[in-house]
Design a protein around this motif. Structure first.
Motif, short mmCIF file in Angstrom:
data_model
loop_
_atom_site.label_atom_id
_atom_site.label_comp_id
_atom_site.label_asym_id
_atom_site.label_seq_id
_atom_site.Cartn_x
_atom_site.Cartn_y
_atom_site.Cartn_z
N PHE A 105 0.87 -1.18 0.00
CA PHE A 105 0.00 0.00 0.00
C PHE A 105 0.91 1.24 0.00
N ASN A 106 0.70 2.11 -0.96
CA ASN A 106 1.57 3.28 -1.12
C ASN A 106 1.00 4.51 -0.45
N TYR A 107 0.22 4.33 0.60
CA TYR A 107 -0.55 5.42 1.21
C TYR A 107 0.32 6.24 2.18
N THR A 137 -10.66 4.79 -1.13
CA THR A 137 -10.76 3.60 -0.29
C THR A 137 -11.18 3.94 1.15
N LYS A 138 -11.66 5.18 1.33
CA LYS A 138 -12.27 5.62 2.58
C LYS A 138 -11.31 5.59 3.75
N LEU A 139 -10.07 5.98 3.51
CA LEU A 139 -9.07 6.07 4.57
C LEU A 139 -8.66 7.53 4.75
N HIS A 140 -8.81 8.05 5.96
CA HIS A 140 -8.53 9.47 6.20
C HIS A 140 -7.05 9.75 6.41
N GLU A 141 -6.27 8.73 6.71
CA GLU A 141 -4.81 8.86 6.80
C GLU A 141 -4.18 7.65 6.12
N GLY A 142 -2.88 7.74 5.90
CA GLY A 142 -2.18 6.64 5.25
C GLY A 142 -1.01 6.12 6.06
N LEU A 179 -7.34 -4.44 2.39
CA LEU A 179 -7.57 -3.06 2.84
C LEU A 179 -7.81 -2.95 4.34
N PRO A 180 -8.47 -3.91 5.00
CA PRO A 180 -8.61 -3.81 6.46
C PRO A 180 -7.26 -3.81 7.19
N VAL A 181 -6.23 -4.41 6.58
CA VAL A 181 -4.90 -4.37 7.19
C VAL A 181 -4.37 -2.94 7.19
N GLU A 182 -4.54 -2.26 6.06
CA GLU A 182 -4.12 -0.86 5.97
C GLU A 182 -4.92 0.00 6.96
N ALA A 183 -6.23 -0.24 7.04
CA ALA A 183 -7.05 0.52 7.98
C ALA A 183 -6.60 0.30 9.42
N ALA A 196 -3.58 -0.45 10.37
CA ALA A 196 -2.31 0.25 10.56
C ALA A 196 -2.55 1.73 10.88
N VAL A 197 -3.52 2.33 10.20
CA VAL A 197 -3.86 3.72 10.48
C VAL A 197 -4.39 3.87 11.90
N GLU A 198 -5.24 2.94 12.30
CA GLU A 198 -5.89 3.03 13.61
C GLU A 198 -4.92 2.80 14.76
N HIS A 199 -3.92 1.93 14.55
CA HIS A 199 -3.09 1.49 15.67
C HIS A 199 -1.65 2.00 15.61
N SER A 200 -1.36 2.95 14.74
CA SER A 200 0.02 3.48 14.71
C SER A 200 0.01 4.97 14.44
#
Length: 537
Positions: A373-375, A382-387, A527-531, A533-537
């Motif tokens: 993921f290059n976010y 993809t409904k992610l507010h941060e990357g 995508l839930p893995v990326e989400a 990562a945003v939530e927990h880091s």
């Protein structure tokens, strides 16, 4: 079309001395570039200045000091190029145009003072505003649009709104300071507030709806806050003495150049690739990656993945905009360059990129069980507010350079594919041609081949956009002074600028199409893995 080394200087010095030139300046995300074109619209000199955004108080921004430092450095580099190539000074230009990264929020008071740091397109903290306005208008309002930034400030109760007198984009700001006029080209304006393509101006119904929604919280009617809208081909002022000094503090550049309407980088990319006619499209890949498809007519319904903007001539365009493009690829290339240097075998960035990109052609067609993921920032599609940039792989996968690089390139294209699926499958949008440009496509035949597989459409590249959007805005500036009565922008481009242009087209290959489809299934599933990562880091 734009190879600055392809022509001898004979005859061009006279054109420069007589001001029979057009100057285009584009403020991109990582570089400010200037291109000077001659009477036949070919680039005859270039200049550039590197810059970077800052992440300050969780906001992506550039200071206005950095804007003018960059513009002056860029113009000085252009003047040096003119001096070295043609043995003369750049004292005047016949026409001038400014382009910049679209969207964002530059808010000023009645005295012209900036009220809050420039909020760029990269910020995705406007989710509440985007959602509410989209529902109110029945029209997709992306996070990065200027109106979303304004209404988010309303929702946040920001103090500066009581003094707000004028808001604009980066291109509109620079144009204002060079000419004294607060205007926007219709393409850039379409990323500020929805455009009614039948009138060529801001949508009157939606203006009224916004005024009712924001009553008592914004001091002026929205129409009084926004810049006036102009189509391509109309004069948008002249370079003032003060504007000339802002570009060139040395005093060499003289005022008087005719300015075209300021445009956004999406519109200048369309011009630079001759992709402004209906059923044509282009994909630009840089810090962000986006596709622009000129539509035959309106879409059947609103789609949150699709922005509706316009060409610089005012025709409706479906835009698939992905916040994250090649930046993560650049970071990996930097790591490999550091490793090569540590081995005692340093290589240029060009050699590094070419080697890495070509290795991707040896990788497994589906990425071989690798995922990336290059976010670096949020990704609204993809409904992610941060990357959070991520690389992961299945335990049994083979970690080869080829599969690693193919996965990184696939990752840069994956979010684009999600948006293109909406157009091609849900809306049955038809394309006659798709042109690709940007740094991702510099290594011949690699990203072009993978993009063709990603969107299952032939993809063309060529020298049309060799100098990019800076050349595109120079062409738009030249259109103002060279336009024949009643001539359309499309006709001008076809007959005066791109006649005889050569393209290289790659058709999608079945194995690559199947491989990318398989990658996309795993990408969406991960995508839930990326989400997380945003939530927990």
């Amino acid at each position: 079309m734009t190879d600055t080394d392809a022509r001898p200087p004979a005859g061009l010095r006279a054109a420069i001395d007589e001001g029979r030139t057009a100057l285009g300046i584009e403020l991109g995300s990582t570089r400010i570039k200037a291109v000077l074109t001659g009477p036949d619209h070919e680039a005859i000199a270039v200049g550039s200045h590197d810059w970077e955004n800052q992440f300050v108080d969780r906001t992506w921004t550039y200071s206005l000091d950095a804007v003018w430092e960059g513009l002056q450095g860029c113009f000085a580099a252009l003047a040096d190029d003119v001096r070295n190539r043609y043995g003369t000074e750049l004292r005047s230009v016949g026409a001038l145009g400014v382009s910049a990264m679209m969207h964002g929020y530059l808010a000023f008071d009645a005295e012209g003072e900036l009220l809050t740091p420039f909020r760029t397109w990269r910020n995705t903290n406007t989710g509440d505003a985007s959602e509410q306005l989209s529902e109110l208008f029945g029209y997709n309002i992306p996070h990065r649009w200027s109106i979303a930034h304004l209404f988010q400030a309303v929702l946040n109760g920001e103090e500066h709104l009581g003094r707000l007198a004028h808001l604009t984009t980066l291109a509109g700001y620079v144009h204002w300071k060079l000419s004294g006029r607060q205007v926007l080209g219709v393409g850039d304006a379409s990323g500020v507030f929805p455009i009614d393509v039948t009138t060529g101006g801001y949508d009157a119904r939606m203006l009224e709806q916004f005024d009712e929604l924001a009553a008592g919280r914004v001091p002026l009617k929205l129409a009084d806050l926004l810049p006036a809208v102009l189509p391509a081909g109309e004069a948008a002022g002249t370079l003032t003495e003060a504007g000339a000094r802002l570009l060139d503090p040395s005093g060499t550049l003289q005022p008087g150049a005719t300015l075209c309407p300021p445009e956004g980088d999406a519109g200048t990319g369309m011009v630079a690739t001759n992709s402004i006619a209906r059923r044509t499209g282009n994909i630009s890949a840089g810090t962000s990656i986006f596709a622009m498809i000129v539509l035959d007519g309106p879409l059947s319904r609103m789609h949150p993945e699709i922005d509706l903007v316009t060409t610089p001539a005012g025709d409706l365009v479906a835009m698939v905009h992905c916040n994250n493009g090649a930046s993560e690829l650049n970071s990996w290339a930097g790591l490999f360059a550091e490793f090569a240097a540590a081995l005692g075998a340093p290589a240029s960035s060009g050699q590094i990129f070419e080697t890495l990109f070509k290795s991707a052609l040896t990788g497994a067609a589906d990425g071989g069980g690798l995922m990336a993921f290059n976010y670096l920032s949020g990704e609204p599609i993809t409904k992610l507010h941060e990357g959070r940039p991520l690389f992961l792989r299945e335990p049994g996968s083979a970690l080869t350079l080829g599969s690693f690089m193919r996965t990184q390139l696939y990752s840069a294209l994956a979010t684009l594919r999600i948006g293109m699926d909406v157009l091609q499958k849900a809306e049955s949008v038809q394309l006659d041609s798709m042109f690709a440009h940007g740094g991702l496509f510099k290594t011949e035949g690699v990203a072009q081949k993978l993009l063709a597989a990603a969107i299952n459409t032939p993809v063309s590249v060529g020298n049309l956009a060799a100098e990019g959007g800076a050349w595109g805005i120079a062409v738009l500036a030249g259109f103002v002074t060279a336009r024949q009565p009643g001539q359309s922008l499309a006709d001008f481009l076809n007959t005066s600028v791109f006649a005889g242009a050569q393209l290289d087209t790659a058709s999608p290959e079945a194995e690559d199409v199947a491989g990318f489809n398989a990658f996309m299934q795993r990408y969406v599933a991960a995508l839930p893995v990326e989400a997380a990562a945003v939530e927990h880091s």
